[in-house]
Structure formats: structure tokens, C-alpha cells
Design a protein around this motif. Sequence first.
Motif, PDB file in Angstrom:
ATOM      1  N   ALA A  29       0.829  -1.209   0.000  1.00  0.00           N
ATOM      2  CA  ALA A  29       0.000   0.000   0.000  1.00  0.00           C
ATOM      3  C   ALA A  29       0.860   1.254   0.000  1.00  0.00           C
ATOM      4  O   ALA A  29       0.531   2.248  -0.664  1.00  0.00           O
ATOM      5  CB  ALA A  29      -0.937  -0.011   1.203  1.00  0.00           C
ATOM      6  N   ALA A  30       1.971   1.241   0.743  1.00  0.00           N
ATOM      7  CA  ALA A  30       2.854   2.408   0.792  1.00  0.00           C
ATOM      8  C   ALA A  30       3.457   2.690  -0.581  1.00  0.00           C
ATOM      9  O   ALA A  30       3.540   3.855  -1.010  1.00  0.00           O
ATOM     10  CB  ALA A  30       3.955   2.186   1.832  1.00  0.00           C
ATOM     11  N   ARG A  31       3.880   1.649  -1.278  1.00  0.00           N
ATOM     12  CA  ARG A  31       4.424   1.852  -2.627  1.00  0.00           C
ATOM     13  C   ARG A  31       3.357   2.396  -3.569  1.00  0.00           C
ATOM     14  O   ARG A  31       3.634   3.251  -4.417  1.00  0.00           O
ATOM     15  CB  ARG A  31       4.993   0.536  -3.157  1.00  0.00           C
ATOM     16  N   SER A  32       2.109   1.898  -3.417  1.00  0.00           N
ATOM     17  CA  SER A  32       1.017   2.396  -4.261  1.00  0.00           C
ATOM     18  C   SER A  32       0.732   3.866  -3.970  1.00  0.00           C
ATOM     19  O   SER A  32       0.479   4.660  -4.890  1.00  0.00           O
ATOM     20  CB  SER A  32      -0.243   1.556  -4.026  1.00  0.00           C
ATOM     21  N   LEU A  33       0.757   4.260  -2.687  1.00  0.00           N
ATOM     22  CA  LEU A  33       0.535   5.662  -2.334  1.00  0.00           C
ATOM     23  C   LEU A  33       1.630   6.550  -2.918  1.00  0.00           C
ATOM     24  O   LEU A  33       1.355   7.663  -3.400  1.00  0.00           O
ATOM     25  CB  LEU A  33       0.503   5.807  -0.812  1.00  0.00           C
ATOM     26  N   ALA A  34       2.878   6.075  -2.875  1.00  0.00           N
ATOM     27  CA  ALA A  34       3.981   6.862  -3.431  1.00  0.00           C
ATOM     28  C   ALA A  34       3.822   7.030  -4.944  1.00  0.00           C
ATOM     29  O   ALA A  34       4.055   8.120  -5.483  1.00  0.00           O
ATOM     30  CB  ALA A  34       5.315   6.190  -3.093  1.00  0.00           C
ATOM     31  N   ARG A  35       3.414   5.958  -5.640  1.00  0.00           N
ATOM     32  CA  ARG A  35       3.198   6.069  -7.093  1.00  0.00           C
ATOM     33  C   ARG A  35       2.052   7.020  -7.398  1.00  0.00           C
ATOM     34  O   ARG A  35       2.102   7.781  -8.369  1.00  0.00           O
ATOM     35  CB  ARG A  35       2.918   4.685  -7.688  1.00  0.00           C
TER      36      ARG A  35
ATOM     37  N   GLY B  39       3.262  10.369  -7.103  1.00  0.00           N
ATOM     38  CA  GLY B  39       4.340  10.662  -8.051  1.00  0.00           C
ATOM     39  C   GLY B  39       5.623  11.072  -7.379  1.00  0.00           C
ATOM     40  O   GLY B  39       6.416  11.840  -7.931  1.00  0.00           O
ATOM     41  N   THR B  40       5.853  10.557  -6.171  1.00  0.00           N
ATOM     42  CA  THR B  40       7.045  10.902  -5.401  1.00  0.00           C
ATOM     43  C   THR B  40       7.727   9.630  -4.916  1.00  0.00           C
ATOM     44  O   THR B  40       7.113   8.551  -4.907  1.00  0.00           O
ATOM     45  CB  THR B  40       6.677  11.777  -4.185  1.00  0.00           C
ATOM     46  N   PRO B  41       8.983   9.732  -4.503  1.00  0.00           N
ATOM     47  CA  PRO B  41       9.636   8.553  -3.903  1.00  0.00           C
ATOM     48  C   PRO B  41       8.932   8.140  -2.608  1.00  0.00           C
ATOM     49  O   PRO B  41       8.250   8.947  -1.971  1.00  0.00           O
ATOM     50  CB  PRO B  41      11.066   9.044  -3.633  1.00  0.00           C
ATOM     51  N   LEU B  42       9.111   6.909  -2.237  1.00  0.00           N
ATOM     52  CA  LEU B  42       8.522   6.401  -1.003  1.00  0.00           C
ATOM     53  C   LEU B  42       9.047   7.201   0.186  1.00  0.00           C
ATOM     54  O   LEU B  42      10.252   7.403   0.330  1.00  0.00           O
ATOM     55  CB  LEU B  42       8.867   4.920  -0.835  1.00  0.00           C
ATOM     56  N   SER B  43       8.131   7.648   1.050  1.00  0.00           N
ATOM     57  CA  SER B  43       8.508   8.448   2.205  1.00  0.00           C
ATOM     58  C   SER B  43       7.994   7.807   3.479  1.00  0.00           C
ATOM     59  O   SER B  43       7.177   6.876   3.448  1.00  0.00           O
ATOM     60  CB  SER B  43       7.946   9.870   2.083  1.00  0.00           C
TER      61      SER B  43
END
Length: 672
Positions: free
Chosen positions: A377-383, A386-390
Motif C-alpha cells: 500500500a505504501a508503494r502504491s501511495l507513493a506512485r 508521483g514521489t519517492p517512497l517516504s
Amino acid sequence: MTTRTPTYAPTDADPAATLVARLHALRDRVAVLVEHRSVDDPTAGDPLRGLYLSEEAVRHLLRPVEPVVLGLPAAEQPYDRLADLSARLGLTELDGALLLIALAPDLDRTFEPLYGYLNDDVSRRRATVSLALDLLGVPVHSPAARARLHATAPLSALGLLTVEEPERPFLSRSLRVPDRLVAHLLGDDTPDATLTGHLHRLTAPPRSHDGQEPFADGEFGEFVERLAARLTAGPPLNVYLRERREGDGLVCAAAALERAGVPALRFSGPEDRVPELLREARLAGLAVVVAGLPEQPAGLVRELAAASDVPVLIAGPRPYDPQWCDRDPLSLDVPVQHAGAPAVWSAALGEEPDFDLAATVAPYHLPGDRIARAAHAARSLARFDGTPLSAAHLRLAARQQSASGLEQHARRIRPAVDWQDLVLPERPLAQLHELALRARHRDRVLGDWRLSAGGGRGRGVLGLFAGESGTGKTLSAEVVAAELGLELYVVQLSSVVDKYVGETEKNLERIFTEADRTDAVLLFDEADAVFGKRSEVKDAHDKYANMESAYLLQRLESFDGIAVLTTNLRANIDEAFTRRLDLVVDFPFPDREQRLALWRHSLSHVPCAEGIQPGSVAADFELAGGSIRSAVVTAAYLAAGRGDLVTGADLLEGARREYRKAGRLVPGEGAW
């Protein structure tokens, strides 16, 4: 359910070809029996044969007939699922032959009229007990042969063969093979349709970049290693994994099965689906994993325990009750998985983030499967952003995976503040930072370094915020929750305190139990209502009030979550509660400089007239932070109503209204 192909099944073999070859051999045996039966049979050419019996036909049936001895030839194909199944389940050659005879009409319709002819009844197109024994050349009066069709014999007990029509004489009862077994023998490994919605993917724990298991070291890793060794040695294991924290038992089972190389089915259905579940496990050589037992688990545990040939792993938070089953499983306590939590998160993310991963995930205690879902889910939110994973993405995803039932008893607050919103003296501010630090590192200090007090005490973090109303106690709890990336739940005392004896304790127990399994900060506002001092017993009311306090004292000992108590009067809190607190933070009434800082902070986002100075109202009006904010809100509404900017007069009016609300004398107005 695992997706790995069972180790016994060659990937280049065609199970259907072997089964068809067996049916061709069976057809030859049927032809021999038909020819044998038709010799001197006066009804052999009668088109109505099987619909009536003539006198001549009766005399023919009364003639003694020698049995034809027919054996099963060895399969010509290199891979035979029927033979493999027989070997794994301990079936005899006679059992395998009975299965083949019974399933023939399900694969080749030409067997139907042949069986009808041999049954002397055109409407009975399945093999009967008598026909099956005749085809095998076994005397129908053989007790050993008849015993293979008994309800307790392997064929029936394992769900592989059904002897139908119990009201008929034994020899004329029909034999039926479940459709799922037929499909399996043909090479179809699709689970039984009756199990749809009850089988779930058993996710193996993620591995780090170098292929190592994140929890290979430590007590949890050692426990997994012993369990895996036991799964591969000796008879099939039936084990109950009692978990202290929800999800650890499932992670342990998945890790042990992965290490042992044993594929498994994860089941979450009712007990009446257990026979189909066990048959599925036997067909594919799988283990069964159950997590999350029903309220009354005795029937489910009893059904699973009866399968001594299938490895069964049950995980749950309750202690095993011998009343559930006569055949007790191996009951084990699962160690808490905490030491390798950052490594588990790193493996689940599949990358090395550019933020402090250990500090970010320290407040969360998600089981392995939830960690994998949170990472996805975190990777999906970052995509999406449009930003790197935070760290913010990871915290939001973790909170989503820590869904809570606390909202039934508490009001949820999603923190939208930070340390910049606090205007406090240095000492209480430092104590708040320490409270967040304790929440992050409690597993290391109390667990890895073994500084827990023992005696069944939990690893909870408890703080008391004491101070006058409006001094920032609730705001500080929200800031601590935001710092940890957790949600704040404010306990509604109206939903807790009950006039009936014992109900208050029950409500509190529900809250504490849910808080133990949820990554959140629990706030007891006006805590002296339930954590007040015990008094001398003068009547029944005092007695039961003291019982509530005694219960709370005991429950706080075993609490594993994060809780903050607030009170306007610290002296009202029982000293026994104070001793169990990690920190007591005193919130002083703000002095003139702090009041000025609070006015300026509250006005930081408000459009103000040029040259406005809140220094005079800060000096003249002794207001706490909450009242100052309310005064600024009043001033903002006055300005908005005029369509103008906030002026000093607006601030003065707001401050005066706060004084009037409190019943205090307004400076410059005299008595009113």
C-alpha cells in the motif's frame, strides 16, 4: 493458499493419460465379465432385460457361478496419480481398484450401459458393491473385502468413496467417487467449489535482499526452526500455536512451513466444511493452517484433530482448552516477534528507503502478512503521489492495516499537529519527547534487554498529563501520536461508566483488549473519573468503586499499548496508579511570555491588520492556551463578518468574552 506445485507431481506428466489407460484395461475386464455372465443366460438377448424376471431367468440366477479372478495390471505411464495417492494415504491395491471401478462412468459413458447390464437393471448405471467385487474376482462374502467399504475404512473415512443408498442390501448399494477426486486424478488441482471463500493465500514471510529471513536470529527464529524440524520428522503434526500478539501465530506457521518445504492451505470456514478441506489437503499432500478461531471452536478443533494423517497448525490468542477436543494437539506459546521488525519491513518493501526505517516502523506491531500488505500500500501511495517512497506513506499504510474496533468506545482523532504547535516550558516538552522515545524503543529495552519487571507485566507505555483546563494536555497527546505515526483515540467516559455492578469493568476490558491489538494512542480524558483514589469502605457504593479501581490496577499491569491519562487535579489520582505510570507530565499555567507566544502562534495563519500587537491582551488577560485559541477564533469571526482583517479590538473582544465565559471580572469594565 500456497502456489507452489506439490513436490510429488512431475510437471511434464499427463495424469489423464494414465487414467485413460487404466480404464481401457478395466473395459477389457468388464467385457470378460459380460461374456461370462451371458453364457447360458436365457435373457442375454432380451431387449427388456433388467426390467422384469422370467421363470427361466430365475432358474439361471440360482445356478452356482465360479468367480473370475481378475487382477489390476500395472500402469504403463511413468506417472500415475491414483497409484501416488494410494501410496501416500496408505491405500491397498484393492482400494485403488475399487476407486477405478467406481469412477469409470464419470469418465466414459460407455460404462453406464455395461454396468446396467451387469447390475440386471438398466436404471442402475453405477457400480454396485456386488459388481465391483465381481470385477475384481473377489468373493462377495469375503469379510476382508467388505471391510474396505465400511464407513470407518480409509476409502470412506478419507472422503474418497461414498457407499450410497444405505436402505438397500449391502451388495446392491451404489458406489460414487466425489467429483473433486475425479478432477484431481485427471490433473486438475482447482480446490473444491464448496471451499470457495474459505481458502486464503498463505503468504510466506518476505526475505531480505541477500535471501535471508529477517527473523532468523532471536527467540522467534529459534522457535520457527524447531517447529520446521518437527514438521519434517515423525508423523504429521497437530499443533496449537498460542500467540501473545495477534498475527504472530500465523507468521510463525507460514515461516515454519516455508522452511520445511511443506505447502499448505489456510482455512477460515465453518466446521461443516472440514471434510472437504481435509480431502483437499490429502489429495495434494498439503498441511492445513487455521488462524482466527470462532467463538465456540470445539467442533472445528475436534474435526481437525481427527485427521491424524494431515499436518494441522491452529493459531489463536486464547489458551488451549482441553474441553475442545479429546485428542489434544501439541500446545505451544509463540514468542513475540519484535527484534527483526525493521528487517521484516525492509524485506517487504524490497528496497532500502532514504529515511530512518527503524524509527518509522518502531511504533507498529503488525504481523508479517499485514507488513507485506502495508508495504504494498505504501508503494502504491507513493506512485499515486508521483514521489519517492517516504515515511509518511509508510505510516499511513501501516495505520490502515491496524484497523481498530476502538471506535465503538472511543472517538478517533487523526493527528494533524506537530511539535511546532506546542508552546510549553522546556521540562514538560522534554518529557513528551521521552514519552515518544519510550513508545519507540520499548521492545528493545523491555524485550531484547530483558528489563521487563516480570510477573506477567505488559510492555505498555503509560503517561499522566496533569494541569488546568486548556493548558495543552489533549493537544500534547495528539502531538505524541503524530510523532509516532499513530491515531489517537479519546475514550468516551459516558460509554464506559455504567451504574450496574461489573459493567464498567467489562467496558474497560473491551477497550484495553482492543487497544492491546491496535497500534494507537489511547487517551483517557478526565481520568480521575475512573482512576480516582480508593476510599474507606462505608457502604456498598464504596466497595464496588474500590473494586473498579482494583481491576484497573491489575489491568494496567498487563497492558501492552500506549495510553495517556489527563486530569485537572493530580491529587485525585490514586497513588497506586501513579506508581505504574512511566511519566507524569505537569502542564503549568502559562506565564506572560508563554501567553504572548500562544497568541502569536494562534494568529500565525490569520489575516491581521498591519501593526497588530497581541502583547497587551497577553499581559492583561491570564488565559490558558485553549482559551487563547477560542479568543482568536472569536476575533476571526468578528473580522470575517465585517469582511475585514483581524484588529487589536477584535482580539480584545475575544479575550473579554473568554473572561465572561469563565465568570471572571473583565479588566477595565468593573463589576457586571
